[in-house]
Design an enzyme around this catalytic site. Structure first.
Site, mmCIF file in Angstrom:
data_model
loop_
_atom_site.group_PDB
_atom_site.id
_atom_site.type_symbol
_atom_site.label_atom_id
_atom_site.label_comp_id
_atom_site.label_asym_id
_atom_site.label_seq_id
_atom_site.Cartn_x
_atom_site.Cartn_y
_atom_site.Cartn_z
ATOM 1 C CB ALA A 1 -0.948 -0.027 1.190
ATOM 2 N N GLY A 2 1.988 1.182 -0.693
ATOM 3 C CA GLY A 2 2.751 2.392 -0.981
ATOM 4 C C GLY A 2 2.084 3.084 -2.162
ATOM 5 C CG PHE B 1 15.747 15.717 -9.500
ATOM 6 C CD1 PHE B 1 15.405 16.697 -8.581
ATOM 7 C CD2 PHE B 1 15.785 14.389 -9.054
ATOM 8 C CE1 PHE B 1 15.120 16.379 -7.255
ATOM 9 C CE2 PHE B 1 15.497 14.060 -7.740
ATOM 10 C CZ PHE B 1 15.172 15.055 -6.831
ATOM 11 C CD GLN C 1 19.618 5.457 -8.536
ATOM 12 O OE1 GLN C 1 18.611 5.784 -7.940
ATOM 13 N NE2 GLN C 1 19.830 5.765 -9.803
ATOM 14 C CG HIS D 1 21.026 9.180 -3.694
ATOM 15 N ND1 HIS D 1 21.700 10.332 -3.345
ATOM 16 C CD2 HIS D 1 19.832 9.579 -4.192
ATOM 17 C CE1 HIS D 1 20.936 11.375 -3.630
ATOM 18 N NE2 HIS D 1 19.799 10.947 -4.145
ATOM 19 C CG LEU E 1 18.417 10.460 0.015
ATOM 20 C CD1 LEU E 1 19.283 9.694 -0.962
ATOM 21 C CD2 LEU E 1 17.005 10.552 -0.524
ATOM 22 C CB THR F 1 16.545 15.122 -1.407
ATOM 23 O OG1 THR F 1 16.027 15.151 -2.740
ATOM 24 C CG2 THR F 1 16.577 16.547 -0.889
ATOM 25 C CD GLU F 2 19.464 13.475 -8.436
ATOM 26 O OE1 GLU F 2 19.978 12.383 -8.136
ATOM 27 O OE2 GLU F 2 18.877 13.662 -9.506
ATOM 28 N NE ARG G 1 19.324 9.936 -7.833
ATOM 29 C CZ ARG G 1 18.160 9.724 -7.251
ATOM 30 N NH1 ARG G 1 17.731 8.494 -7.056
ATOM 31 N NH2 ARG G 1 17.415 10.732 -6.847
ATOM 32 C CG HIS H 1 18.498 5.829 -3.246
ATOM 33 N ND1 HIS H 1 17.852 6.269 -2.111
ATOM 34 C CD2 HIS H 1 17.872 6.443 -4.306
ATOM 35 C CE1 HIS H 1 16.882 7.122 -2.462
ATOM 36 N NE2 HIS H 1 16.868 7.217 -3.779
ATOM 37 C CD GLU I 1 12.783 0.604 -4.933
ATOM 38 O OE1 GLU I 1 12.203 1.558 -4.391
ATOM 39 O OE2 GLU I 1 13.956 0.268 -4.654
ATOM 40 N NE ARG J 1 14.946 5.465 -8.779
ATOM 41 C CZ ARG J 1 14.793 6.517 -7.958
ATOM 42 N NH1 ARG J 1 14.112 7.585 -8.363
ATOM 43 N NH2 ARG J 1 15.327 6.524 -6.764
ATOM 44 C CB SER K 1 11.357 5.884 -8.308
ATOM 45 O OG SER K 1 10.665 4.883 -7.616
ATOM 46 C CG LEU K 2 8.202 9.613 -6.039
ATOM 47 C CD1 LEU K 2 7.968 11.000 -5.442
ATOM 48 C CD2 LEU K 2 7.776 8.550 -5.044
HETATM 49 C C1 LIG Z 1 14.896 8.215 1.203
HETATM 50 C C2 LIG Z 1 14.293 8.026 -0.163
HETATM 51 C C3 LIG Z 1 13.960 9.129 -0.928
HETATM 52 C C4 LIG Z 1 13.411 8.958 -2.192
HETATM 53 N N1 LIG Z 1 13.066 10.063 -2.925
HETATM 54 C C5 LIG Z 1 12.505 9.894 -4.140
HETATM 55 C C6 LIG Z 1 12.099 11.022 -4.919
HETATM 56 O O1 LIG Z 1 12.208 12.163 -4.489
HETATM 57 N N2 LIG Z 1 11.569 10.802 -6.139
HETATM 58 C C7 LIG Z 1 11.404 9.548 -6.659
HETATM 59 O O2 LIG Z 1 10.924 9.411 -7.785
HETATM 60 N N3 LIG Z 1 11.770 8.455 -5.934
HETATM 61 C C8 LIG Z 1 12.298 8.599 -4.699
HETATM 62 N N4 LIG Z 1 12.652 7.497 -3.980
HETATM 63 C C9 LIG Z 1 12.287 6.168 -4.470
HETATM 64 C C10 LIG Z 1 10.797 5.924 -4.249
HETATM 65 O O3 LIG Z 1 10.387 6.542 -3.042
HETATM 66 C C11 LIG Z 1 10.434 4.454 -4.161
HETATM 67 O O4 LIG Z 1 11.032 3.752 -5.210
HETATM 68 C C12 LIG Z 1 8.930 4.270 -4.254
HETATM 69 O O5 LIG Z 1 8.264 5.120 -3.332
HETATM 70 C C13 LIG Z 1 8.517 2.831 -4.020
HETATM 71 O O6 LIG Z 1 7.108 2.785 -3.950
HETATM 72 P P1 LIG Z 1 6.350 1.405 -3.978
HETATM 73 O O7 LIG Z 1 4.904 1.738 -3.943
HETATM 74 O O8 LIG Z 1 6.845 0.581 -5.093
HETATM 75 O O9 LIG Z 1 6.799 0.668 -2.628
HETATM 76 P P2 LIG Z 1 6.734 1.116 -1.102
HETATM 77 O O10 LIG Z 1 6.310 2.500 -0.896
HETATM 78 O O11 LIG Z 1 8.033 0.679 -0.511
HETATM 79 O O12 LIG Z 1 5.572 0.211 -0.526
HETATM 80 C C14 LIG Z 1 5.694 -1.178 -0.366
HETATM 81 C C15 LIG Z 1 4.435 -1.705 0.274
HETATM 82 O O13 LIG Z 1 4.463 -3.125 0.279
HETATM 83 C C16 LIG Z 1 4.083 -3.595 1.550
HETATM 84 N N5 LIG Z 1 4.672 -4.931 1.724
HETATM 85 C C17 LIG Z 1 5.940 -5.314 1.477
HETATM 86 N N6 LIG Z 1 6.094 -6.617 1.731
HETATM 87 C C18 LIG Z 1 4.886 -7.068 2.149
HETATM 88 C C19 LIG Z 1 4.406 -8.329 2.568
HETATM 89 N N7 LIG Z 1 5.180 -9.418 2.643
HETATM 90 N N8 LIG Z 1 3.107 -8.436 2.927
HETATM 91 C C20 LIG Z 1 2.283 -7.351 2.897
HETATM 92 N N9 LIG Z 1 2.690 -6.136 2.512
HETATM 93 C C21 LIG Z 1 3.982 -6.003 2.138
HETATM 94 C C22 LIG Z 1 4.590 -2.540 2.505
HETATM 95 O O14 LIG Z 1 3.911 -2.608 3.740
HETATM 96 C C23 LIG Z 1 4.254 -1.277 1.717
HETATM 97 O O15 LIG Z 1 2.896 -0.944 1.922
HETATM 98 C C24 LIG Z 1 13.207 7.663 -2.713
HETATM 99 C C25 LIG Z 1 13.552 6.551 -1.946
HETATM 100 C C26 LIG Z 1 14.100 6.722 -0.678
HETATM 101 C C27 LIG Z 1 14.485 5.513 0.101
#
Ligand SMILES: Cc1cc2nc3c(=O)[nH]c(=O)nc-3n(C[C@H](O)[C@H](O)[C@H](O)COP(=O)(O)OP(=O)(O)OC[C@H]3O[C@@H](n4cnc5c(N)ncnc54)[C@H](O)[C@@H]3O)c2cc1C
Length: 564
Positions: free
Chosen positions: A11-12, A113, A229, A231, A241, A243-244, A275, A342, A366, A377, A382-383
């Site tokens: 639920a990201g 960026f 990657q 960072h 981190l 940020t960039e 990066r 990162h 991701e 990347r 990524s967002l």
């Molecule tokens: C510090 C930091 C700064 C960043 N800044 C940027 C930025 O400015 N711009 C950009 O584009 N990218 C940025 N990134 C990268 C980006 O934030 C991530 O790649 C992206 O948010 C990942 O989103 P997601 O929805 O794929 O996963 P996530 O947000 O990691 O969500 C994963 C979900 O899966 C769930 N989950 C995992 N395993 C299980 C399981 N076994 N059972 C049930 N649930 C599970 C978790 O609970 C969570 O809800 C940054 C990353 C970091 C670490």
């Protein structure tokens, strides 16, 4: 047994976007997360999200920058989809309530960026992920009648029917320890990356490669796993981190002689090269004795060249991080940073609708590899990836669900296996090693041998260590023997997931005998398009990882030398 058209694990941003899209398309949806949704790691995203919104910009320019940033390993059809759909997606976010920063004219402000040929990163100060995640969660609440939420539920395995289609999952209620089988016409993995395979990393403790390993164990191929990657700006001690966005606002990188060393490797883009290029340049300065700080292990990031008012307005979170974690006021003095793990470009192989080769199984965000990032990347892509491919996966899964009945699946055998495995882990005698010690060793091994610079000997050593750690993990013990919020036992499961991710990363890095993007092999320092302009896929065979190749899709941009 809960049953839904579309079951989303994670639920990201990717998971929530998929849920909203599937619900809007009329599907019955469930979304599951091992932590409360707004604690998902997307909340940490800082710098922003890319989209060719400016009237002077064009999505093709964004796409070319992305292709070039990927070192020509990205699939151009997928990159075209992502970049052409980006402006509408970002405007949609604004319309549903994300308070993007505005300029003096009242327009959405855009910051520079890395690797981008113009300013195209929309942002909310340096808390962009948090702002987006909370708004999407609000929207999920609005859809509470069609989206059922399983918050603090941990998926332990995927369920496949006799035809090999994915038809549900087994999960554990973290609060009570109760295990249950879930049926679904489609499962979307949105479980995030695997940064915790490294130590240190910018990624939170929950980023443990669960979705990648769950898919891999069910027979889905992984792609581009060698591309990890680093960072360029992480705090030396903790890996936190910076940020960039700091370099986007104009901050400089300096070596021990006070030189802006990026002049040597990226004379045009300087600190805003991609990066992989900046991280390598920093590591070279450190390795050649021009580092700063204790042991010369760092580089100076000088944010004082950015007007203080602007720093306090647009980079306020890293002002706090500098003060709290390094004791430095970044508005007044340089802070010491170094490259740190990162992001992983690789993941579960999908098409542009999030489909994996397993019928009924999708992946987005991701956890997935579509591959829009290829070898490297670009920051703030990524967002965008999470939203575009989360939405597309949700829409496709909903449409597929509309044309099929609910699968009749008996998950009881798999449920029993998972319950027994967890009970056996909890019951292990206090002998051998702790889970946390093994995880520590894994992280340090990966950071030593599968980092900015790699070679055959180091990677072989990493592979041997992973094999040993796997054996140790089989008998590792945990403290907590209870059922309520037993994070200890989940940590043991996560360690298994991390070991799968680490092993496939190292196997792919050994296989790619060239340097491209984030993979720099000191024993094969050149990019070699003739032999290696292809993806490396890794699947689970009887004896362990099996390597195969798939072609890179090229639509309009032929590979050329990458210069910044
Ligand atoms: C510090 C930091 C700064 C960043 N800044 C940027 C930025 O400015 N711009 C950009 O584009 N990218 C940025 N990134 C990268 C980006 O934030 C991530 O790649 C992206 O948010 C990942 O989103 P997601 O929805 O794929 O996963 P996530 O947000 O990691 O969500 C994963 C979900 O899966 C769930 N989950 C995992 N395993 C299980 C399981 N076994 N059972 C049930 N649930 C599970 C978790 O609970 C969570 O809800 C940054 C990353 C970091 C670490």
């Amino acid at each position: 047994m809960p049953a839904h058209d579309v079951l989303i694990i994670g639920a990201g941003l990717a998971g929530q976007r998929a849920a909203l899209a599937a619900a809007k398309a009329g599907a019955s949806v469930a979304i599951m997360s091992k932590v409360h949704p707004v604690r998902s790691h997307s909340v940490a995203a800082a710098g922003g999200i890319n989209a060719a919104i400016s009237v002077d910009d064009d999505w093709r320019s964004h796409a070319f920058d992305t292709v070039k940033g990927s070192d020509f390993l990205g699939d151009q059809d997928a990159i075209e989809v992502m970049c052409s759909e980006a402006p509408d997606e970002v405007l949609h976010l604004e319309h549903i309530g994300v308070t993007f920063h505005r300029n003096d004219r009242g327009e959405m402000d855009l910051r520079a960026f890395g690797g981008a040929s113009m300013k195209r990163t929309a942002y909310v100060a340096d808390i962009t992920g948090q702002a987006m995640l909370h708004v999407l969660y609000e929207q999920l609440m609005k859809h509470h009648e069609t989206v059922e939420r399983f918050e603090e539920w941990f998926t332990t395995s995927l369920l496949l029917d006799e035809s090999g289609s994915c038809s549900g999952v087994i999960a554990r209620d973290v609060r009570s320890g109760r295990m249950e089988a879930f049926t679904a016409k489609n499962v979307i993995l949105a479980c995030g990356g695997a940064g915790q395979a490294y130590k240190p990393t910018t990624n939170g403790l929950i980023v443990t490669g669960d979705g990648i390993a769950l898919a891999y164990r069910s027979g889905a191929p992984l792609m581009d796993m060698e591309m990890v990657q680093y960072h360029p700006t992480c705090l030396v001690e903790t890996g936190i981190l910076i940020t960039e966005g700091a370099r986007g606002e104009g901050a400089h990188l300096l070596n021990a002689n006070g030189e802006r060393f990026m002049e040597k490797s990226a004379p045009n883009k300087m600190e805003l090269a991609s990066r992989d290029v900046v991280s390598r340049a920093e590591q070279t300065e450190i390795n050649e004795g021009r580092g700063v700080g204790p042991g010369g292990a760092g580089i100076s990031l000088d944010v004082t060249v950015v007007p203080r008012k602007r720093t306090l307005e647009a980079l306020r979170e890293i002002v706090n991080l500098g003060r709290d974690f390094a004791g430095v006021d970044i508005t007044r003095e340089p802070i010491t940073i170094r490259p740190g793990q990162h992001y992983i470009m690789g993941g579960v192989k999908t098409d542009v609708d999030g489909r994996t080769p397993i019928e009924g199984l999708y992946a987005a965000g991701e956890v997935a590899c579509v591959s829009v990032h290829g070898g490297n990347r670009l920051g703030a892509n990524s967002l965008l990836d999470t939203l575009i491919f989360g939405r597309r996966a949700g829409e496709h899964a909903a449409a597929r669900a509309a044309s099929m009945p609910l699968p009749h699946l008996d998950g009881s055998a798999q449920l029993r296996r998972d319950v027994n495995a967890i009970d056996a882990t909890i019951a292990r005698p206090h002998q051998g090693r702790r889970v946390s010690e093994i995880k520590n060793d894994l992280g340090e091994t990966m950071n030593r041998h599968a980092a900015v610079f790699r070679d055959e000997a180091g990677l072989q050593e990493a592979l041997a260590t992973i094999g040993r750690l796997r054996e140790e993990a089989d008998s590792a013990w945990i403290d907590d023997r209870g059922t309520v919020f037993n994070q200890d036992v989940l940590g043991a499961l996560e360690l298994g997931f991390l070991l799968d991710c680490a092993e496939t990363t190292v196997v792919a890095a050994l296989e790619r005998r060239e340097s491209r993007g984030a993979q720099f092999r000191t024993d094969f320092p050149e990019r070699n398009d003739e032999e290696w302009l292809k993806h490396i896929d890794v699947s689970l065979g009887e004896e362990g990882p099996l390597v195969s190749y798939s072609p890179v899709t090229i639509t309009q941009w032929q590979p050329e030398e990458r210069k910044y």
